[in-house]
Scaffold this motif. Sequence first.
Motif, PDB file in Angstrom:
ATOM      1  N   VAL A 197      12.332  47.235  40.211  1.00  0.00           N
ATOM      2  CA  VAL A 197      12.693  47.042  41.620  1.00  0.00           C
ATOM      3  C   VAL A 197      12.048  45.774  42.178  1.00  0.00           C
ATOM      4  O   VAL A 197      12.699  44.975  42.870  1.00  0.00           O
ATOM      5  CB  VAL A 197      12.280  48.266  42.451  1.00  0.00           C
ATOM      6  N   MET A 198      10.761  45.574  41.875  1.00  0.00           N
ATOM      7  CA  MET A 198      10.096  44.363  42.355  1.00  0.00           C
ATOM      8  C   MET A 198      10.725  43.115  41.739  1.00  0.00           C
ATOM      9  O   MET A 198      10.794  42.060  42.385  1.00  0.00           O
ATOM     10  CB  MET A 198       8.606  44.421  42.043  1.00  0.00           C
ATOM     11  N   THR A 218       3.058  44.506  36.584  1.00  0.00           N
ATOM     12  CA  THR A 218       3.532  44.472  35.199  1.00  0.00           C
ATOM     13  C   THR A 218       2.375  44.554  34.221  1.00  0.00           C
ATOM     14  O   THR A 218       2.440  45.286  33.217  1.00  0.00           O
ATOM     15  CB  THR A 218       4.345  43.193  34.949  1.00  0.00           C
ATOM     16  N   VAL A 219       1.297  43.829  34.490  1.00  0.00           N
ATOM     17  CA  VAL A 219       0.122  43.874  33.605  1.00  0.00           C
ATOM     18  C   VAL A 219      -0.469  45.279  33.572  1.00  0.00           C
ATOM     19  O   VAL A 219      -0.780  45.826  32.499  1.00  0.00           O
ATOM     20  CB  VAL A 219      -0.931  42.846  34.059  1.00  0.00           C
ATOM     21  N   LEU A 252       4.771  56.572  33.366  1.00  0.00           N
ATOM     22  CA  LEU A 252       5.374  55.434  32.667  1.00  0.00           C
ATOM     23  C   LEU A 252       6.794  55.170  33.167  1.00  0.00           C
ATOM     24  O   LEU A 252       7.171  54.026  33.421  1.00  0.00           O
ATOM     25  CB  LEU A 252       5.383  55.697  31.161  1.00  0.00           C
ATOM     26  N   ILE A 253       7.581  56.235  33.324  1.00  0.00           N
ATOM     27  CA  ILE A 253       8.960  56.076  33.792  1.00  0.00           C
ATOM     28  C   ILE A 253       8.982  55.512  35.215  1.00  0.00           C
ATOM     29  O   ILE A 253       9.701  54.551  35.516  1.00  0.00           O
ATOM     30  CB  ILE A 253       9.694  57.425  33.744  1.00  0.00           C
ATOM     31  N   ALA A 254       8.177  56.106  36.096  1.00  0.00           N
ATOM     32  CA  ALA A 254       8.202  55.713  37.508  1.00  0.00           C
ATOM     33  C   ALA A 254       7.688  54.291  37.707  1.00  0.00           C
ATOM     34  O   ALA A 254       8.260  53.515  38.493  1.00  0.00           O
ATOM     35  CB  ALA A 254       7.375  56.692  38.330  1.00  0.00           C
ATOM     36  N   ASN A 255       6.617  53.934  37.023  1.00  0.00           N
ATOM     37  CA  ASN A 255       6.086  52.581  37.197  1.00  0.00           C
ATOM     38  C   ASN A 255       6.949  51.537  36.517  1.00  0.00           C
ATOM     39  O   ASN A 255       7.026  50.399  36.989  1.00  0.00           O
ATOM     40  CB  ASN A 255       4.646  52.515  36.688  1.00  0.00           C
ATOM     41  N   GLY A 256       7.616  51.908  35.428  1.00  0.00           N
ATOM     42  CA  GLY A 256       8.590  50.998  34.840  1.00  0.00           C
ATOM     43  C   GLY A 256       9.720  50.707  35.814  1.00  0.00           C
ATOM     44  O   GLY A 256      10.176  49.567  35.949  1.00  0.00           O
TER      45      GLY A 256
END
Length: 397
Positions: free
Chosen positions: A286-287, A382-383, A277-281
């Motif tokens: 960044v994107m 994001t989805v 969750l932290i890394a993908n957030g």
Amino acid sequence: MRALLSAGIISLILAYTLSQFYRAFLAVLSPVLQAELGAGPEDLAISSGMWFLTFALMQIPIGGALDRAGPRRTVAVLLALGGAGGAAVFALAQAPWHLHVALALMGVGCAPALMGSYYIFARNYPAALFGTLAGAVVGFGSMGNILGAAPLVWATEAFGWRETLWALAGVTLAVALAILAFTRDPERLAATAPRGSLAEILRLRPLWFILPLFSVNYAASAAIRGLWAGPYMAEVHGASDQLIGWATLAMGVAMVVGSFLVGPATRLAGSIRRLALIANGAGVAVMTGLWLFPAEGIGLSVALLALVGLSGATYTVLMAHGRAFLPPHLVGRGVTFLNLFSIGGAGVLQFASRPVYRWASAHGSPAEAYSTLFLFFLIPLTVGFLLYFLTPETPDA
């Protein structure tokens, strides 16, 4: 890390290093391929997409082959025929469609490289160690991203791109022979063990909300590093081949660092799910930066590209989370099924990025076109990130 020191695992890591190289090297070769073969960014998007497509399509049969024939023969045969054969076709290319064929073959050859080592880890080591070992393999193997950046620029300038590809074909064949000689397959499951099926994997409810994020989280780093980073830096910032090489090198180094951080970061975060969750957030953030600020300056763009590379390490985190829910008789089919979603999603978005770029470049400046392209990768990420909140913790968390 003693599990990584056997000759068999080292040879599998070398195979994965080649896999990382072959999925990423087009960004650096894009100027010379356009000059000599007339292969523009749209052509290379097809070529790169072919790598991901054939790689993904091979995952289901590879899962069965790992369970039946073992990783030794599965990886060695496909790497020799597809990997070395594809490099040879690339070296002989005279038209853009030859590159499509070459990358398709390379995808077939690289498809089992990582899964071979993952299968051995899943069968021979405790599930709690899987994330650390898997991250280390990806970290070492991601050196291929580094070799496909500034060192590739040096090699092509010194020897020519065709000669470099012929040398790579020879190296790929040598690695395949090393796998055949040194890799040892895990013990076969007992004859009374369940055979397992794709339907049984699909009934594992904890995977349902891992798969959407798994389908898109690697797509941005793979597509940008392997295809769009070079044209983006050249068209928006007027970067030279050398600067493109250094920018893609920064992405490659970040991928390596991120993969080695998986083990300690998991302990720091407290669970593999929380780390994901932290890394993908952070990846979403960044994107968003690339989308909003595509032309603010070379320094910012290179920094954001490097952070996109760092976010690519979340592939290993999600694989470890999904693997924790797989029973022993589903390990081979299960890890390749998860990989199918990851690589397949990257391939689909890679193909789809081509018309997005074409439309955007026809309706705006280069900076606006790439801003639209980055938004295209940001929305599904994001989805998937939001759906991932519905996943449970691992059974041993």
